[in-house]
Design a protein around this motif. Structure first.
Motif, mmCIF file in Angstrom:
data_model
loop_
_atom_site.group_PDB
_atom_site.id
_atom_site.type_symbol
_atom_site.label_atom_id
_atom_site.label_comp_id
_atom_site.label_asym_id
_atom_site.label_seq_id
_atom_site.Cartn_x
_atom_site.Cartn_y
_atom_site.Cartn_z
ATOM 1 N N ALA A 1 6.698 5.900 9.663
ATOM 2 C CA ALA A 1 7.481 5.099 10.606
ATOM 3 C C ALA A 1 6.600 4.487 11.691
ATOM 4 C CB ALA A 1 8.575 5.963 11.235
ATOM 5 N N LEU A 2 5.463 5.101 11.953
ATOM 6 C CA LEU A 2 4.555 4.609 12.982
ATOM 7 C C LEU A 2 3.586 3.550 12.459
ATOM 8 C CD1 LEU A 2 3.635 7.999 14.702
ATOM 9 C CD2 LEU A 2 5.292 6.290 15.493
ATOM 10 N N GLU A 3 3.432 3.472 11.145
ATOM 11 C CA GLU A 3 2.487 2.509 10.562
ATOM 12 C C GLU A 3 2.988 1.093 10.763
ATOM 13 O OE1 GLU A 3 2.080 3.675 6.496
ATOM 14 O OE2 GLU A 3 0.923 5.467 7.001
ATOM 15 N N MET B 1 0.838 -1.179 0.000
ATOM 16 C CA MET B 1 0.000 0.000 0.000
ATOM 17 C C MET B 1 0.887 1.249 0.000
ATOM 18 S SD MET B 1 -3.050 0.992 2.581
ATOM 19 C CE MET B 1 -2.323 1.994 3.829
ATOM 20 N N ILE B 2 0.630 2.125 -0.929
ATOM 21 C CA ILE B 2 1.429 3.337 -1.042
ATOM 22 C C ILE B 2 1.211 4.233 0.183
ATOM 23 C CG2 ILE B 2 -0.265 4.653 -2.349
ATOM 24 C CD1 ILE B 2 2.181 5.683 -4.018
ATOM 25 N N THR B 3 2.295 4.793 0.683
ATOM 26 C CA THR B 3 2.231 5.663 1.855
ATOM 27 C C THR B 3 2.144 7.125 1.417
ATOM 28 O OG1 THR B 3 4.636 5.910 1.952
ATOM 29 C CG2 THR B 3 3.675 4.043 3.170
ATOM 30 N N GLU B 4 1.812 7.977 2.350
ATOM 31 C CA GLU B 4 1.798 9.412 2.059
ATOM 32 C C GLU B 4 3.200 9.879 1.682
ATOM 33 O OE1 GLU B 4 -0.828 11.554 1.729
ATOM 34 O OE2 GLU B 4 -1.941 9.669 1.894
ATOM 35 N N PHE B 5 4.217 9.312 2.321
ATOM 36 C CA PHE B 5 5.596 9.653 1.982
ATOM 37 C C PHE B 5 5.890 9.249 0.546
ATOM 38 C CE2 PHE B 5 10.154 9.057 1.711
ATOM 39 C CZ PHE B 5 10.650 10.163 2.386
ATOM 40 N N GLY B 6 5.464 8.058 0.163
ATOM 41 C CA GLY B 6 5.667 7.587 -1.205
ATOM 42 C C GLY B 6 4.970 8.473 -2.222
ATOM 43 N N LYS B 7 3.745 8.896 -1.906
ATOM 44 C CA LYS B 7 3.019 9.804 -2.791
ATOM 45 C C LYS B 7 3.759 11.118 -2.945
ATOM 46 C CE LYS B 7 -1.591 8.153 -1.551
ATOM 47 N NZ LYS B 7 -2.831 8.524 -0.854
ATOM 48 N N LEU B 8 4.221 11.657 -1.829
ATOM 49 C CA LEU B 8 4.931 12.934 -1.869
ATOM 50 C C LEU B 8 6.240 12.802 -2.641
ATOM 51 C CD1 LEU B 8 4.914 15.880 -1.008
ATOM 52 C CD2 LEU B 8 5.917 15.192 1.161
ATOM 53 N N ILE C 1 10.741 3.174 4.990
ATOM 54 C CA ILE C 1 11.500 4.358 4.591
ATOM 55 C C ILE C 1 12.799 4.380 5.380
ATOM 56 C CG2 ILE C 1 11.486 6.880 4.500
ATOM 57 C CD1 ILE C 1 8.354 6.592 4.565
ATOM 58 N N PRO C 2 13.947 4.408 4.696
ATOM 59 C CA PRO C 2 15.218 4.474 5.419
ATOM 60 C C PRO C 2 15.263 5.743 6.276
ATOM 61 C CG PRO C 2 15.584 4.048 3.083
ATOM 62 C CD PRO C 2 14.140 4.384 3.249
ATOM 63 N N PRO C 3 15.873 5.675 7.449
ATOM 64 C CA PRO C 3 15.899 6.828 8.352
ATOM 65 C C PRO C 3 16.484 8.098 7.723
ATOM 66 C CG PRO C 3 16.869 4.895 9.407
ATOM 67 C CD PRO C 3 16.561 4.529 7.992
ATOM 68 N N GLU C 4 17.428 7.940 6.829
ATOM 69 C CA GLU C 4 18.087 9.097 6.221
ATOM 70 C C GLU C 4 17.351 9.639 4.992
ATOM 71 O OE1 GLU C 4 19.628 5.501 4.064
ATOM 72 O OE2 GLU C 4 19.157 5.936 6.138
ATOM 73 N N MET C 5 16.259 9.003 4.617
ATOM 74 C CA MET C 5 15.574 9.342 3.369
ATOM 75 C C MET C 5 15.081 10.784 3.330
ATOM 76 S SD MET C 5 14.987 7.793 0.572
ATOM 77 C CE MET C 5 14.133 8.160 -0.917
ATOM 78 N N GLU C 6 14.509 11.254 4.415
ATOM 79 C CA GLU C 6 13.996 12.631 4.435
ATOM 80 C C GLU C 6 15.110 13.625 4.112
ATOM 81 O OE1 GLU C 6 12.171 13.332 8.235
ATOM 82 O OE2 GLU C 6 11.081 11.444 8.100
ATOM 83 N N GLU C 7 16.257 13.440 4.741
ATOM 84 C CA GLU C 7 17.365 14.370 4.517
ATOM 85 C C GLU C 7 17.941 14.236 3.113
ATOM 86 O OE1 GLU C 7 18.146 17.003 6.374
ATOM 87 O OE2 GLU C 7 16.455 16.336 7.587
#
Length: 77
Positions: free
Chosen positions: A74-76, A1-8, A44-50
């Motif tokens: 990360a909470l899902e 299932m695609i996440t909001e992070f994946g969509k963004l 999502i890898p922890p460093e992905m946002e950065e």
């Protein structure tokens, strides 16, 4: 299932005109690994946002949205 992070992440990629290969190269990963993150098949890898923030010129609003969606993913279960 695609996440909001994946969509963004996909929206950022499309809006910048980058292919999956180009975006993956910016992050130092394979296009297939990036695809699994976009599609919610991998955590999502922890460093992905950065990585995203450093690679793309995002507004402060978009940076916060990215961070928020990453934290929620990360909470899902």
């Amino acid at each position: 299932m695609i996440t909001e992070f994946g969509k963004l992440l996909r929206i950022i990629r499309i809006n910048t005109g980058d292919s999956a290969r180009t975006m993956a190269e910016k992050f130092g990963m394979s296009p297939s690994y990036l695809s699994t993150i976009e599609n919610g098949k991998r955590n999502i890898p922890p460093e992905m946002e950065e990585l995203v923030i450093r690679a793309y010129d995002l507004s402060e609003h978009d940076k916060e949205k990215l961070r928020k969606t990453g934290r929620l993913a990360a909470l899902e279960p």
